[in-house]
Design a protein around this motif. Structure first.
Motif, PDB file in Angstrom:
ATOM      1  N   ARG A   1      47.256 -23.363  48.830  1.00  0.00           N
ATOM      2  CA  ARG A   1      45.892 -23.487  48.316  1.00  0.00           C
ATOM      3  C   ARG A   1      45.070 -22.275  48.703  1.00  0.00           C
ATOM      4  O   ARG A   1      45.304 -21.664  49.728  1.00  0.00           O
ATOM      5  CB  ARG A   1      45.210 -24.702  48.930  1.00  0.00           C
ATOM      6  CG  ARG A   1      45.877 -26.013  48.659  1.00  0.00           C
ATOM      7  CD  ARG A   1      45.169 -27.119  49.391  1.00  0.00           C
ATOM      8  NE  ARG A   1      45.049 -26.777  50.822  1.00  0.00           N
ATOM      9  CZ  ARG A   1      44.509 -27.546  51.716  1.00  0.00           C
ATOM     10  NH1 ARG A   1      44.021 -28.702  51.395  1.00  0.00           N
ATOM     11  NH2 ARG A   1      44.427 -27.165  52.967  1.00  0.00           N
ATOM     12  N   LYS A   2      44.081 -21.987  47.883  1.00  0.00           N
ATOM     13  CA  LYS A   2      43.170 -20.898  48.225  1.00  0.00           C
ATOM     14  C   LYS A   2      41.964 -21.471  48.973  1.00  0.00           C
ATOM     15  O   LYS A   2      41.735 -22.686  48.992  1.00  0.00           O
ATOM     16  CB  LYS A   2      42.751 -20.132  46.988  1.00  0.00           C
ATOM     17  CG  LYS A   2      41.910 -20.889  46.008  1.00  0.00           C
ATOM     18  CD  LYS A   2      41.555 -19.997  44.831  1.00  0.00           C
ATOM     19  CE  LYS A   2      40.391 -20.608  44.081  1.00  0.00           C
ATOM     20  NZ  LYS A   2      39.861 -19.710  43.080  1.00  0.00           N
ATOM     21  N   LEU A   3      41.194 -20.574  49.583  1.00  0.00           N
ATOM     22  CA  LEU A   3      39.995 -21.001  50.292  1.00  0.00           C
ATOM     23  C   LEU A   3      39.001 -21.623  49.323  1.00  0.00           C
ATOM     24  O   LEU A   3      38.856 -21.168  48.183  1.00  0.00           O
ATOM     25  CB  LEU A   3      39.323 -19.808  50.974  1.00  0.00           C
ATOM     26  CG  LEU A   3      39.985 -19.237  52.212  1.00  0.00           C
ATOM     27  CD1 LEU A   3      39.256 -17.972  52.659  1.00  0.00           C
ATOM     28  CD2 LEU A   3      40.017 -20.256  53.338  1.00  0.00           C
ATOM     29  N   THR A   4      38.279 -22.628  49.809  1.00  0.00           N
ATOM     30  CA  THR A   4      37.170 -23.176  49.034  1.00  0.00           C
ATOM     31  C   THR A   4      36.017 -22.179  49.102  1.00  0.00           C
ATOM     32  O   THR A   4      36.040 -21.220  49.883  1.00  0.00           O
ATOM     33  CB  THR A   4      36.710 -24.515  49.629  1.00  0.00           C
ATOM     34  OG1 THR A   4      36.213 -24.273  50.957  1.00  0.00           O
ATOM     35  CG2 THR A   4      37.846 -25.547  49.656  1.00  0.00           C
ATOM     36  N   VAL A   5      35.001 -22.405  48.305  1.00  0.00           N
ATOM     37  CA  VAL A   5      33.813 -21.544  48.350  1.00  0.00           C
ATOM     38  C   VAL A   5      33.207 -21.597  49.751  1.00  0.00           C
ATOM     39  O   VAL A   5      32.849 -20.568  50.327  1.00  0.00           O
ATOM     40  CB  VAL A   5      32.792 -21.975  47.273  1.00  0.00           C
ATOM     41  CG1 VAL A   5      31.475 -21.236  47.444  1.00  0.00           C
ATOM     42  CG2 VAL A   5      33.360 -21.751  45.884  1.00  0.00           C
ATOM     43  N   LYS A   6      33.127 -22.797  50.317  1.00  0.00           N
ATOM     44  CA  LYS A   6      32.602 -22.948  51.677  1.00  0.00           C
ATOM     45  C   LYS A   6      33.490 -22.197  52.672  1.00  0.00           C
ATOM     46  O   LYS A   6      32.986 -21.500  53.554  1.00  0.00           O
ATOM     47  CB  LYS A   6      32.536 -24.431  52.053  1.00  0.00           C
ATOM     48  CG  LYS A   6      32.034 -24.679  53.451  1.00  0.00           C
ATOM     49  CD  LYS A   6      32.011 -26.160  53.777  1.00  0.00           C
ATOM     50  CE  LYS A   6      31.572 -26.401  55.207  1.00  0.00           C
ATOM     51  NZ  LYS A   6      31.586 -27.828  55.550  1.00  0.00           N
ATOM     52  N   GLY A   7      34.797 -22.322  52.550  1.00  0.00           N
ATOM     53  CA  GLY A   7      35.727 -21.628  53.437  1.00  0.00           C
ATOM     54  C   GLY A   7      35.603 -20.120  53.336  1.00  0.00           C
ATOM     55  O   GLY A   7      35.671 -19.406  54.337  1.00  0.00           O
ATOM     56  N   GLN A   8      35.414 -19.611  52.138  1.00  0.00           N
ATOM     57  CA  GLN A   8      35.228 -18.171  51.930  1.00  0.00           C
ATOM     58  C   GLN A   8      33.959 -17.699  52.624  1.00  0.00           C
ATOM     59  O   GLN A   8      33.954 -16.663  53.293  1.00  0.00           O
ATOM     60  CB  GLN A   8      35.186 -17.851  50.432  1.00  0.00           C
ATOM     61  CG  GLN A   8      35.046 -16.394  50.111  1.00  0.00           C
ATOM     62  CD  GLN A   8      36.266 -15.562  50.468  1.00  0.00           C
ATOM     63  OE1 GLN A   8      37.397 -16.027  50.365  1.00  0.00           O
ATOM     64  NE2 GLN A   8      36.036 -14.334  50.896  1.00  0.00           N
ATOM     65  N   ARG A   9      32.867 -18.460  52.463  1.00  0.00           N
ATOM     66  CA  ARG A   9      31.604 -18.091  53.131  1.00  0.00           C
ATOM     67  C   ARG A   9      31.763 -18.098  54.648  1.00  0.00           C
ATOM     68  O   ARG A   9      31.272 -17.198  55.337  1.00  0.00           O
ATOM     69  CB  ARG A   9      30.485 -19.054  52.720  1.00  0.00           C
ATOM     70  CG  ARG A   9      29.872 -18.748  51.380  1.00  0.00           C
ATOM     71  CD  ARG A   9      28.551 -19.464  51.165  1.00  0.00           C
ATOM     72  NE  ARG A   9      28.570 -20.858  51.568  1.00  0.00           N
ATOM     73  CZ  ARG A   9      28.762 -21.889  50.749  1.00  0.00           C
ATOM     74  NH1 ARG A   9      28.951 -21.679  49.457  1.00  0.00           N
ATOM     75  NH2 ARG A   9      28.756 -23.117  51.201  1.00  0.00           N
ATOM     76  N   GLN A  10      32.452 -19.113  55.181  1.00  0.00           N
ATOM     77  CA  GLN A  10      32.676 -19.177  56.628  1.00  0.00           C
ATOM     78  C   GLN A  10      33.499 -17.977  57.097  1.00  0.00           C
ATOM     79  O   GLN A  10      33.177 -17.356  58.111  1.00  0.00           O
ATOM     80  CB  GLN A  10      33.391 -20.470  57.004  1.00  0.00           C
ATOM     81  CG  GLN A  10      32.536 -21.694  56.881  1.00  0.00           C
ATOM     82  CD  GLN A  10      33.318 -22.977  57.098  1.00  0.00           C
ATOM     83  OE1 GLN A  10      34.534 -23.025  56.917  1.00  0.00           O
ATOM     84  NE2 GLN A  10      32.616 -24.023  57.484  1.00  0.00           N
ATOM     85  N   ALA A  11      34.546 -17.653  56.366  1.00  0.00           N
ATOM     86  CA  ALA A  11      35.401 -16.524  56.732  1.00  0.00           C
ATOM     87  C   ALA A  11      34.597 -15.225  56.725  1.00  0.00           C
ATOM     88  O   ALA A  11      34.751 -14.377  57.624  1.00  0.00           O
ATOM     89  CB  ALA A  11      36.587 -16.425  55.779  1.00  0.00           C
TER      90      ALA A  11
END
Length: 131
Positions: A1-11
């Protein structure tokens, strides 16, 4: 799976903070997994991909793969639960070195019930130099 939008922002937020606070000489190791690779790309540093950091890794194998204890420079490891938590647990509680806590540091811990036991969550650890 790819990062969620929230996960991308956190990263992106974590990578920005790391890049500002890490010394230039540090090593970054990352799992082969897609989400870990996406996370690593947020940090503008060279990184090395290691199969030993994939989701099924074992904590002591991870620590050996990144050269824990034999490196002078800081190490950034981008990987997966549960082994990240297991590595931290081993280093803090099961390892042979005593735990040193910096004067003036903030340790923010939280407990939560999960699967019939109580987990401890490390919310933040910040030393005065990073404030």
């Amino acid at each position: 799976r790819k990062l969620t939008v929230k996960g991308q922002r956190q990263a992106e937020r974590v990578a920005f903070w790391l890049d500002r606070n890490l010394p230039q000489q540090c090593k970054v190791f990352v799992s082969e997994a897609k989400r870990a690779q996406q996370t690593a790309r947020c940090l503008p540093r060279k990184h090395k991909t290691l199969a030993e950091l994939n989701p099924s890794a074992q904590p002591l194998d991870v620590l050996a793969a990144v050269g824990w204890g034999s490196q002078a420079e800081p190490i950034v490891v981008i990987g997966h639960q549960p082994w990240i938590g297991e590595c931290i647990h081993w280093l803090l509680l099961d390892g042979t070195a005593p735990l040193a806590v910096r004067k003036g540091a903030v340790w923010w811990l939280q407990s939560r019930p999960r699967d019939g036991t109580t987990e401890v969550i490390v919310r933040a650890v910040i030393t005065p130099e990073l404030m």
